[in-house]
Design an enzyme around this catalytic site. Sequence first.
Site, mmCIF file in Angstrom:
data_model
loop_
_atom_site.group_PDB
_atom_site.id
_atom_site.type_symbol
_atom_site.label_atom_id
_atom_site.label_comp_id
_atom_site.label_asym_id
_atom_site.label_seq_id
_atom_site.Cartn_x
_atom_site.Cartn_y
_atom_site.Cartn_z
ATOM 1 N N TYR A 1 -12.186 -28.390 18.275
ATOM 2 C CA TYR A 1 -13.039 -28.911 17.200
ATOM 3 C C TYR A 1 -13.954 -30.021 17.723
ATOM 4 C CZ TYR A 1 -13.716 -32.178 13.201
ATOM 5 O OH TYR A 1 -14.216 -33.062 12.285
ATOM 6 N N ASP B 1 -15.060 -36.439 4.006
ATOM 7 C CA ASP B 1 -15.776 -37.141 5.074
ATOM 8 C C ASP B 1 -16.868 -37.979 4.427
ATOM 9 O OD1 ASP B 1 -16.941 -38.029 7.363
ATOM 10 O OD2 ASP B 1 -17.315 -36.063 8.226
#
Lengths: 126, 126
Positions: A11, A35
Site C-alpha cells: 500500500y 482520512d
Amino acid sequence: MDAFEQTVRRYLALLATGTTAEIIDCFAPGATVEDPAGGPVLTGPAELEKLYGSLEGRRRATDLHWLRVGGPSAVFGFTLSAGAHEIDVVEVMTFDTEAKITSMRAFWSPDDVVTHSSPTTAAPER
Amino acid sequence: MDAFEQTVRRYLALLATGTTAEIIDCFAPGATVEDPAGGPVLTGPAELEKLYGSLEGRRRATDLHWLRVGGPSAVFGFTLSAGAHEIDVVEVMTFDTEAKITSMRAFWSPDDVVTHSSPTTAAPER
C-alpha cells in the site's frame, strides 16, 4: 514478513508509485476509510477513487518509520510526500483473511503537515 | 487538551501510580481490552483486574512519547517501566461520550521489551 505487513508495504509503495486503481485494489469490498480519523467515513470505489485520485499527477514518496502488527490489524507511522507537502501520518488498519484492508483510519492534523516552498529554478514538475 | 487526551494522560499516570481500581475506572462498562493486540479479548472487571492487578507492588513509570487523537479514538506511543522491564507500547483506544475507554488494543511484542539486570546483582550480562 507476514501477510498484513506485506499489504502495508505494498500500500505504501503504491501510494508513492501506483495508480488509483492499484491503491484501491489493496482494500476489501466494503472497506471503510477515515482520512483523517474522525472525518467522514468513506466507502466504495467512487469515494476511495476521489480520495486516492487526488494523488495522481503529483510527485509522491512514502517513508515507513515504524510498524506494529497484532492480530488482523496494524498500526504504523510514515511520511507521505506529495508535491510540496510532507505529512507525518499514523494509520490504523484492519484486514480480512486475504490480507485486504477492511478499515483504515489515518491520524494526522494540520500540525503534521509541512509545506515546502517550490524552488523557482527547479525543473518543471510533472 | 480535549477529553480523550485527558483520559489517555490520566490512564498513563494511573498505570504508574494508581490502584487497579483507579485504572479500571478509566474504562466504560463492557470495554474490551487486547494486550497484546491479537491476544485474548478481555472484558469485565474480573478480567481487567487480573491484567492490571499484575502491576501492583511493582515499581512503575510511564513516559508518553506521542499522541494522536481523531474522532472518539486515540493512538499513542509510550514506555511502561515495571520492575526490571521496560516495554515500548503503541496503544489504540476508542472512547464513549464521557471519554471512558470503550476499547484498548496494545501493540507490542517480546522484541519491544527490555529487561534490566537488577542493580544489586553484579552478575554478568547475557
